[in-house]
Write a protein that holds these residues in place. Sequence first.
Motif, PDB file in Angstrom:
ATOM      1  N   GLU A 125       3.379   3.273  -9.870  1.00  0.00           N
ATOM      2  CA  GLU A 125       3.039   1.895  -9.527  1.00  0.00           C
ATOM      3  C   GLU A 125       2.602   1.791  -8.065  1.00  0.00           C
ATOM      4  OE1 GLU A 125       6.563  -0.268 -10.554  1.00  0.00           O
ATOM      5  OE2 GLU A 125       6.017  -0.402 -12.669  1.00  0.00           O
ATOM      6  N   SER A 126       3.243   2.521  -7.194  1.00  0.00           N
ATOM      7  CA  SER A 126       2.885   2.514  -5.777  1.00  0.00           C
ATOM      8  C   SER A 126       1.475   3.073  -5.571  1.00  0.00           C
ATOM      9  CB  SER A 126       3.909   3.328  -4.990  1.00  0.00           C
ATOM     10  OG  SER A 126       3.524   3.453  -3.653  1.00  0.00           O
ATOM     11  N   ARG A 127       1.153   4.156  -6.257  1.00  0.00           N
ATOM     12  CA  ARG A 127      -0.178   4.745  -6.139  1.00  0.00           C
ATOM     13  C   ARG A 127      -1.254   3.806  -6.682  1.00  0.00           C
ATOM     14  NH1 ARG A 127       1.183  10.929  -7.908  1.00  0.00           N
ATOM     15  NH2 ARG A 127       2.265  11.490  -5.975  1.00  0.00           N
ATOM     16  N   ILE A 128      -0.957   3.147  -7.786  1.00  0.00           N
ATOM     17  CA  ILE A 128      -1.913   2.196  -8.362  1.00  0.00           C
ATOM     18  C   ILE A 128      -2.155   1.055  -7.379  1.00  0.00           C
ATOM     19  CG2 ILE A 128      -2.215   0.463 -10.186  1.00  0.00           C
ATOM     20  CD1 ILE A 128      -0.788   2.455 -12.081  1.00  0.00           C
ATOM     21  N   ALA A 129      -1.089   0.575  -6.758  1.00  0.00           N
ATOM     22  CA  ALA A 129      -1.227  -0.512  -5.776  1.00  0.00           C
ATOM     23  C   ALA A 129      -2.051  -0.049  -4.576  1.00  0.00           C
ATOM     24  CB  ALA A 129       0.152  -0.990  -5.327  1.00  0.00           C
ATOM     25  N   GLU A 130      -1.829   1.176  -4.127  1.00  0.00           N
ATOM     26  CA  GLU A 130      -2.605   1.716  -2.999  1.00  0.00           C
ATOM     27  C   GLU A 130      -4.088   1.820  -3.361  1.00  0.00           C
ATOM     28  OE1 GLU A 130      -1.094   5.409  -1.414  1.00  0.00           O
ATOM     29  OE2 GLU A 130       0.953   4.636  -1.419  1.00  0.00           O
ATOM     30  N   LYS A 131      -4.386   2.291  -4.557  1.00  0.00           N
ATOM     31  CA  LYS A 131      -5.775   2.419  -4.989  1.00  0.00           C
ATOM     32  C   LYS A 131      -6.445   1.053  -5.080  1.00  0.00           C
ATOM     33  CE  LYS A 131      -5.463   6.820  -7.377  1.00  0.00           C
ATOM     34  NZ  LYS A 131      -5.638   7.556  -8.629  1.00  0.00           N
ATOM     35  N   LYS A 132      -5.715   0.045  -5.538  1.00  0.00           N
ATOM     36  CA  LYS A 132      -6.271  -1.309  -5.610  1.00  0.00           C
ATOM     37  C   LYS A 132      -6.585  -1.830  -4.214  1.00  0.00           C
ATOM     38  CE  LYS A 132      -4.280  -2.863  -9.972  1.00  0.00           C
ATOM     39  NZ  LYS A 132      -3.355  -3.804 -10.624  1.00  0.00           N
ATOM     40  N   LYS A 133      -5.705  -1.547  -3.255  1.00  0.00           N
ATOM     41  CA  LYS A 133      -5.939  -1.971  -1.870  1.00  0.00           C
ATOM     42  C   LYS A 133      -7.182  -1.294  -1.308  1.00  0.00           C
ATOM     43  CE  LYS A 133      -1.285  -3.051  -0.217  1.00  0.00           C
ATOM     44  NZ  LYS A 133      -0.221  -2.656   0.709  1.00  0.00           N
ATOM     45  N   ILE A 134      -7.302   0.006  -1.586  1.00  0.00           N
ATOM     46  CA  ILE A 134      -8.475   0.750  -1.077  1.00  0.00           C
ATOM     47  C   ILE A 134      -9.750   0.206  -1.695  1.00  0.00           C
ATOM     48  CG2 ILE A 134      -9.613   3.002  -1.121  1.00  0.00           C
ATOM     49  CD1 ILE A 134      -6.793   4.269  -0.868  1.00  0.00           C
ATOM     50  N   CYS A 137     -10.621  -3.112  -0.124  1.00  0.00           N
ATOM     51  CA  CYS A 137     -11.131  -2.923   1.240  1.00  0.00           C
ATOM     52  C   CYS A 137     -12.564  -2.408   1.212  1.00  0.00           C
ATOM     53  CB  CYS A 137     -10.262  -1.938   2.011  1.00  0.00           C
ATOM     54  SG  CYS A 137      -8.651  -2.599   2.488  1.00  0.00           S
ATOM     55  N   LEU A 138     -12.887  -1.551   0.264  1.00  0.00           N
ATOM     56  CA  LEU A 138     -14.226  -1.006   0.152  1.00  0.00           C
ATOM     57  C   LEU A 138     -15.216  -2.089  -0.301  1.00  0.00           C
ATOM     58  CD1 LEU A 138     -13.557   2.503  -1.487  1.00  0.00           C
ATOM     59  CD2 LEU A 138     -14.180   2.042   0.888  1.00  0.00           C
ATOM     60  N   ARG A 139     -14.789  -3.022  -1.087  1.00  0.00           N
ATOM     61  CA  ARG A 139     -15.644  -4.084  -1.591  1.00  0.00           C
ATOM     62  C   ARG A 139     -15.934  -5.116  -0.478  1.00  0.00           C
ATOM     63  NH1 ARG A 139     -12.844  -5.149  -7.416  1.00  0.00           N
ATOM     64  NH2 ARG A 139     -13.412  -3.149  -8.295  1.00  0.00           N
TER      65      ARG A 139
END
Length: 140
Positions: A125-134, A137-139
Motif C-alpha cells: 500500500e505504501s508503494r502504491i501511494a508513492e507511485k500515485k504521488k510520483i 507530480c509528473l502530470r
Amino acid sequence: MRDAPRINYESSEDVKLRKVATLTKHYENFTMKEGKIIDEMFGRFQTFLNGLQGLGHEFTKAQNNMKILENFHKKWEPKTTTIQEAQNIATLMLDEMLGALRVHNVHLQNCDQLHIDTILLLRLESRIAEKKKIKSCLRS
C-alpha cells in the motif's frame, strides 16, 4: 589373573557413572531453542530420558513436565502457564502435553504468518501511494 574381571567391572561402572553425569548435565541444561520444531525438542528430551532410564536413573513425571514447561521461549509463557494451572503436573503424560503444545505451535505460526502478511500488505500500500504521488507530480 583374578584382578582382570574386577578391573573390567570397575571400569564399566565408571563408564556408566560418566554417562549418567553427561546425560544429567544435558537434562539440566535443556531448553527450547527459538525457531525449533516442537517434535525435535521432545525428541531431544526423550533421548535424555531414555538414556538415563537405561542406566537406572529416572526423574519423576512432575520433574520432567516442569523441566519442559519452564524452558520454553518467553512467547510460550501464556500456554505453559495455562498447562501448569489446568493440569496435574505430577500425572500429566508427555504425549498429552506434546499435543497441547503442538496445537499452540500451529496457532503461533498462524499469528506469525498473519503478521508477515500484514507487513507485506502495508508495504505494498505504501508503494502504491508513492507511485500515485510520483504520477501526480509528473502530470503537474
